[in-house]
Design an enzyme around this catalytic site. Structure first.
Site, PDB file in Angstrom:
ATOM      1  N   CYS A 383      11.245 -35.461 -28.215  1.00  0.00           N
ATOM      2  CA  CYS A 383      12.606 -35.940 -28.419  1.00  0.00           C
ATOM      3  C   CYS A 383      12.811 -37.274 -27.685  1.00  0.00           C
ATOM      4  O   CYS A 383      12.335 -38.298 -28.154  1.00  0.00           O
ATOM      5  CB  CYS A 383      13.607 -34.873 -27.996  1.00  0.00           C
ATOM      6  SG  CYS A 383      15.152 -35.046 -28.893  1.00  0.00           S
ATOM      7  N   HIS A 509      11.901 -30.500 -31.033  1.00  0.00           N
ATOM      8  CA  HIS A 509      11.379 -29.841 -29.826  1.00  0.00           C
ATOM      9  C   HIS A 509      10.385 -28.745 -30.208  1.00  0.00           C
ATOM     10  O   HIS A 509      10.773 -27.585 -30.345  1.00  0.00           O
ATOM     11  CB  HIS A 509      12.526 -29.214 -29.035  1.00  0.00           C
ATOM     12  CG  HIS A 509      13.414 -30.220 -28.389  1.00  0.00           C
ATOM     13  ND1 HIS A 509      13.176 -30.718 -27.136  1.00  0.00           N
ATOM     14  CD2 HIS A 509      14.530 -30.831 -28.835  1.00  0.00           C
ATOM     15  CE1 HIS A 509      14.122 -31.593 -26.826  1.00  0.00           C
ATOM     16  NE2 HIS A 509      14.955 -31.685 -27.840  1.00  0.00           N
ATOM     17  N   GLU A 511       8.348 -27.247 -28.479  1.00  0.00           N
ATOM     18  CA  GLU A 511       8.152 -26.250 -27.414  1.00  0.00           C
ATOM     19  C   GLU A 511       8.909 -24.951 -27.662  1.00  0.00           C
ATOM     20  O   GLU A 511       8.511 -23.895 -27.169  1.00  0.00           O
ATOM     21  CB  GLU A 511       8.534 -26.823 -26.050  1.00  0.00           C
ATOM     22  CG  GLU A 511      10.009 -27.151 -25.817  1.00  0.00           C
ATOM     23  CD  GLU A 511      10.413 -28.569 -26.228  1.00  0.00           C
ATOM     24  OE1 GLU A 511       9.731 -29.169 -27.079  1.00  0.00           O
ATOM     25  OE2 GLU A 511      11.432 -29.070 -25.708  1.00  0.00           O
TER      26      GLU A 511
HETATM   27  N1  GLN Z   1      19.240 -38.341 -25.564  1.00  0.00           N
HETATM   28  C1  GLN Z   1      18.484 -38.386 -26.769  1.00  0.00           C
HETATM   29  C2  GLN Z   1      19.346 -38.141 -27.995  1.00  0.00           C
HETATM   30  O1  GLN Z   1      20.430 -37.655 -27.900  1.00  0.00           O
HETATM   31  C3  GLN Z   1      17.342 -37.392 -26.727  1.00  0.00           C
HETATM   32  C4  GLN Z   1      17.787 -35.976 -26.670  1.00  0.00           C
HETATM   33  C5  GLN Z   1      16.694 -35.022 -26.251  1.00  0.00           C
HETATM   34  O2  GLN Z   1      15.691 -35.421 -25.690  1.00  0.00           O
HETATM   35  N2  GLN Z   1      16.914 -33.724 -26.480  1.00  0.00           N
HETATM   36  O3  GLN Z   1      18.931 -38.434 -29.093  1.00  0.00           O
END
Ligand code: GLN
Length: 545
Positions: A383, A509, A511
Site C-alpha cells: 500500500c 494488503h 498480508e
Molecule cells: N496513506 C495511503 C493512502 O491512503 C496508504 C494507505 C495504506 O498504506 N493503507 O492511500
C-alpha cells in the site's frame, strides 16, 4: 441445527490472549466438523478502529466486505482459516449509532430509550446476526476488555440474557484469567482469578470453563483450588501456559480437553475426529534449525509490533514454507532520514515497507526504496510501500525532483500518487477509503503473475490514494512495470521494477489473506528472492524448485 454461542470474557488483566484462545478454540471445533464463526464485541465508542492510531489499537484488520476491524479478527481468520464479515466486529459506537438513528426516525413510539433493554437488545440482535449471515453451527463471541470495565457492562448483560433467550444447551461461557507468579516464593496465585470470577457471577454470568493463562507450569492443586472457589468442575479449569510458538496453541489447547467439554455442555457430539497432521508438520518445521534470512521492516509505528501484526505473520508463514528462519529487524522510518540511516539497511536480505498514513517518516521510506532499487535488495511495498516505490522512481529515474503523493505535498508539480476522483469530495474520515476486496488482473510475463500462477486475483484494500494515470506512460517507459490492473484498466494495483531481482509493490494488503499453512504467493516470492540474495536455500525452497 440451532446455532450455539460460546462467549469468551476476560479477567484480571487485558492482553493475556483472549483473542488467540477464542481463535484456537474455534479451530478445535472446526476440526471436529463444525462450521464456526467468531465475533468480537469491542466496548469502545469508536464506530470502528479505522479512525484510531495504530499506537492505540494495533493494526486495523480489513475484511472482504471492507469492514475495518480489530486485529483479533486476523487471529480468527488465520487460526481457523475462515473469511469473516462485517457483523463479526461490533463496537459500542455502532450499537448507539443504530439505536439513536432509530430513535430519530421515531421507531420507538414515544418510549424512553435505555441501556436495558434497548442497547442490550441491539447487542443481542447483532450477536445473532453472525449465526444468520454465516450459517455457522457454533459462533464464538469474544467480549473485549476485562470484567469490571464500566463500558463493558451492557455487553456482559446482553450475553447473560442470551442464555435465557437461547437455552442452556445453546450457550457456554468461557472466562480467561491470568495467574500471577510470585518470584520470591515461586508460587502461582489464584486470588485475582477468584475475584474476577466473583465479579462475573455478580453480573449473573456463571462460567462453564475457566482458562488460566500463566508463564509457568500450573500444577493440578491450583486447578482444584480454582474449581473449589469458583464453582466449576476441576476438569473445566483449563491451564494454558505461554507457548513459545503461536501456532502450537491449538495443539496444546486440544490436549486439555476443552473442545469436548464445551461440546458436551452444548449437547453436541463431534462430527469427526480432528486431523492435526498438517498443523503438527507445521510446528515441526518451526522447531527445525534453518538458515537465517535478515529482513528489515521499515515503518513509523515499529515500537508497537502489533501495528504490523498481519505483515509479521505473513512473513513468518512464507519463511516457514520456504524453509528459512526469519530474522525481522524493526527499523523506524525517521531513522533513515539522514545518510547514516542507510547503515541500518546494509546486510539485509530483504526490505519490506508496509502501509501507513501521514507524512512522518515518509522521506525515510523513500530513501529505503532508493537503497533497495540501487543495491538490488529484494523489496516488497504494501500500500503506502508501493506508493513510496513509485515516488522514488519518479524522483530518481524520471528526475521529477519534487515528485510526491498529494497526501504529503498538495502542491507537488509531479503528484505521481493522487486522490482517486471519487475521493475528492469525501470529507468524513470514517469508513470512506477504498475498502475491501477488489479484483486485479495480472499482466502475463511479470513477477506478479509468476508468483500467483493465475491471471485474476482478489485482494483486500484500505487506502485513499492511487497511482496517478497521467504519469503512467512515462513511468512505464522508464521501466516501472504496472503488473496488476483493475479489470477496467483504470487503477494500478501492482508495480514492479524492471531489471531488479524483486522490487514489487501492491496497492492492496496481501498480508490479510496469508495463512500459516498457505502463505501468500507474493510474500513467498519476496522471501525466495531474499533467500537468493542471502545465498541460502531452505528445504522448503528446494521442494518448490
Ligand atoms: N496513506 C495511503 C493512502 O491512503 C496508504 C494507505 C495504506 O498504506 N493503507 O492511500
Amino acid at each position: 441445527m440451532t446455532t450455539k454461542y460460546i462467549f469468551f470474557t476476560g479477567g484480571v488483566l487485558s492482553s493475556v490472549g483472549k483473542g488467540v484462545t477464542a481463535a484456537a478454540t474455534g479451530r478445535l471445533l472446526r476440526e471436529r466438523g463444525f462450521k464456526v464463526a467468531v465475533q468480537k464485541l469491542d466496548p469502545y465508542i469508536n464506530v470502528d478502529p479505522g479512525t484510531m492510531s495504530p499506537y492505540q489499537h494495533g493494526e486495523v484488520f480489513v475484511l472482504d466486505d471492507g469492514a475495518e476491524t480489530d486485529l483479533d479478527l486476523g487471529h480468527y481468520e488465520r487460526f481457523i482459516d475462515i473469511r469473516l464479515n462485517k457483523v463479526c466486529n461490533v463496537t459500542t459506537g455502532q450499537v448507539y449509532a443504530e439505536v439513536i438513528s432509530r430513535e430519530r426516525r421515531g421507531d420507538y413510539l414515544g418510549g424512553t430509550i435505555q441501556v436495558i433493554p434497548h442497547i442490550t437488545n441491539e447487542i443481542k440482535r447483532r450477536v445473532r446476526l453472525v449465526g444468520k449471515t454465516t450459517g455457522a453451527d457454533i459462533v464464538l463471541v469474544e467480549v473485549g476488555g476485562t470484567v469490571g470495565d464500566i463500558e463493558g457492562l451492557p455487553f456482559l448483560e446482553a450475553i447473560r440474557q442470551m442464555r435465557f433467550d437461547l437455552g442452556r444447551e445453546n450457550t457456554a461461557y468461557v472466562h480467561l484469567t491470568w495467574l500471577p507468579h510470585i518470584g520470591a516464593t515461586g508460587e502461582l496465585k489464584t486470588k485475582p482469578t477468584q475475584h474476577s470470577v466473583r465479579e462475573l457471577r455478580s453480573i449473573g454470568i456463571l462460567p462453564d470453563v475457566i482458562v488460566t493463562r500463566s508463564d509457568y507450569e500450573i500444577d493440578p492443586g491450583i486447578q482444584e483450588k480454582i474449581a473449589l472457589f469458583c464453582d466449576v468442575e476441576p476438569e473445566a479449569v483449563i491451564p494454558m501456559v505461554t507457548a513459545p510458538i503461536l501456532y502450537e496453541i491449538p495443539l496444546l489447547l486440544d490436549q486439555t480437553g476443552i473442545a469436548d467439554l464445551l461440546l458436551d455442555k452444548m449437547e453436541l457430539k463431534p462430527r469427526k475426529q480432528p486431523d492435526w497432521t498438517e498443523w503438527k508438520a507445521l510446528i515441526e518445521e518451526v522447531r527445525k534449525p534453518k538458515p537465517v534470512i535478515n529482513v528489515a521492516l521499515v515503518g513509523k509505528y515499529v515500537e508497537l509490533h502489533d501495528a504490523y501484526m498481519s505483515v509479521r505473520e505473513a512473513l513468518k508463514h512464507a519463511a516457514l514454507a520456504t524453509g528459512v528462519e526469519l530474522n525481522l529487524h524493526w527499523i523506524h522510518s525517521t531513522d533513515l532520514e539522514d545518510d547514516l540511516g542507510e547503515e541500518k539497511l546494509k546486510g539485509m536480505d530483504g526490505i519490506i515497507v508496509p502501509g501507513g498514513f501521514g507524512s512522518r517518516g515518509i522521506e525515510g521510506k523513500i530513501r529505503t526504496a532508493t537503497f533497495a532499487r540501487e543495491n538490488k535488495v529484494p523489496y516488497l511495498g504494501l500500500c503506502l510501500g508501493m506508493q513510496v516505490m513509485v515516488i522514488e522512481y519518479a524522483r530518481n529515474v524520471l528526475h521529477y525532483e519534487k515528485a510526491n503523493s498529494s497526501e504529503f505535498d498538495r502542491s507537488s508539480p509531479a503528484p505521481v500518487i493522487d486522490l482517486m476522483p471519487e475521493q475528492h469530495d469525501v470529507t468524513e474520515k470514517g469508513g470512506t477509503m477504498r475498502l475491501g476486496l477488489y479484483p486485479c488482473h495480472l499482466v502475463p510475463g511479470t513477477k506478479a503473475s509468476e508468483a500467483y500462477q493465475t491471471d485474476l486475483v482478489e485482494e483486500r484494500h484500505r487506502h485513499r490514494f492511487e497511482l496517478n494515470n497521467d504519469f503512467r506512460p512515462e513511468l512505464e517507459e522508464a521501466g516501472l512495470i504496472c503488473s496488476g490492473l483493475s479489470p477496467d484498466n483504470r487503477l494500478v494495483e501492482i508495480t514492479e521494477v524492471r531489471d531488479h531481482p524483486f522490487m514489487l509493490g501492491t496497492q492492496f494488503h496481501p498480508e490479510f489473506l496469508s495463512r500459516p499453512n498457505r502463505p501468500h504467493p507474493l510474500f513467498s516470492a519476496f522471501i525466495k528472492a531474499a533467500c537468493e540474495r542471502a545465498g541460502v536455500c531452505g528445504e522448503g525452497a528446494q521442494k518448490q524448485e
